[in-house]
Design an enzyme around this catalytic site. Structure first.
Site, PDB file in Angstrom:
ATOM      1  CG  ASP A  99      -0.077  -0.634   2.413  1.00 17.04           C
ATOM      2  OD1 ASP A  99       0.529  -0.584   2.197  1.00 17.04           O
ATOM      3  OD2 ASP A  99      -0.998  -0.426   3.163  1.00 17.04           O
ATOM      4  CG  ASP A 102       6.374   6.077   6.754  1.00 17.13           C
ATOM      5  OD1 ASP A 102       6.094   7.641   6.021  1.00 17.13           O
ATOM      6  OD2 ASP A 102       6.579   5.660   8.029  1.00 17.13           O
TER       7      ASP A 102
END
Ligand code: IMP
Ligand code: MG
Length: 188
Positions: A99, A102
């Site tokens: 997804d 980070d």
């Protein structure tokens, strides 16, 4: 449903358009091959479902679930496998579907782990990336959107398992985010 969203970063039309482009690119890059998509649960589920159906190749699906020790918004880099693959990937063309990247620590671990199983090829397709948060370099072949350093929800992404089913990517209001983190407490 009344959703406490302060800002929509990527709307449904933009998601559809970009996923179509990624699928066209992946279809061309893997022409003549069979592709194994490895989705990282749970955040990648909606992206993987939409992407997989647009790739014009034979595609197999498998999933991993990992948990990263750390707080709700910061990864520690220590990753535990909660669910491993069902399939053997030796000799397969594997594309990890994630997804969001980070810090990059989760994917760094996954890459190392999956590489040791000797796939024919191993690449990453991430819907979102926050380059300013990166703590380790990740070779990501396919990226949907670069976003600023903001915590986002929707289209699979969650805060304490809320808001995954929104069909856009958005930023919560500060009050709502604080309230959810507060309620979830030590669960996060
Ligand atoms: P990393 O190891 O720091 O790259 O963490 C990646 C994982 O953290 C993603 O797979 C998400 O599950 C989660 N994550 C990072 N940023 C966000 C965000 O903005 N919203 C929701 N989940 C996020
Ligand atoms: Mg994830």
């Amino acid at each position: 449903m009344n959703v406490p969203i302060a800002e929509v970063l990527v709307d449904r039309e933009a998601l559809t358009r970009r996923i179509d482009e990624l699928a066209v690119q992946i279809t061309a890059d893997y022409a003549g091959k069979e592709l194994l998509l490895v989705g990282v649960l749970k955040g990648a589920v909606f992206f993987m479902a939409d992407l997989a159906r647009r790739i014009d190749l034979p595609v197999a699906l498998d999933f991993m679930a990992v948990s990263s020790y750390g707080s709700s918004t910061d990864s520690s880099g220590v990753v535990r496998i909660l669910k491993d693959l069902d399939l053997e990937i030796a000799g397969c063309d594997v594309l990890i579907v994630e997804d969001i990247i980070d810090s990059g620590l989760t994917l760094s671990y996954l890459l190392k782990n999956l590489r040791s199983r000797k796939p024919a090829s191993l690449e990453i397709c991430a819907l979102l990336t926050k380059p300013s948060r990166r703590r380790t370099e990740i070779p990501c072949r396919y990226v949907g959107f670069e976003i600023p350093d903001k915590f986002v929800v929707g289209y699979g992404l969650d805060l304490a398992d809320h808001f995954r089913t929104l069909d856009y990517i958005g930023v919560l209001t500060e009050e709502a985010a604080a309230e959810i983190v507060d309620q979830a407490g030590s669960l996060l």
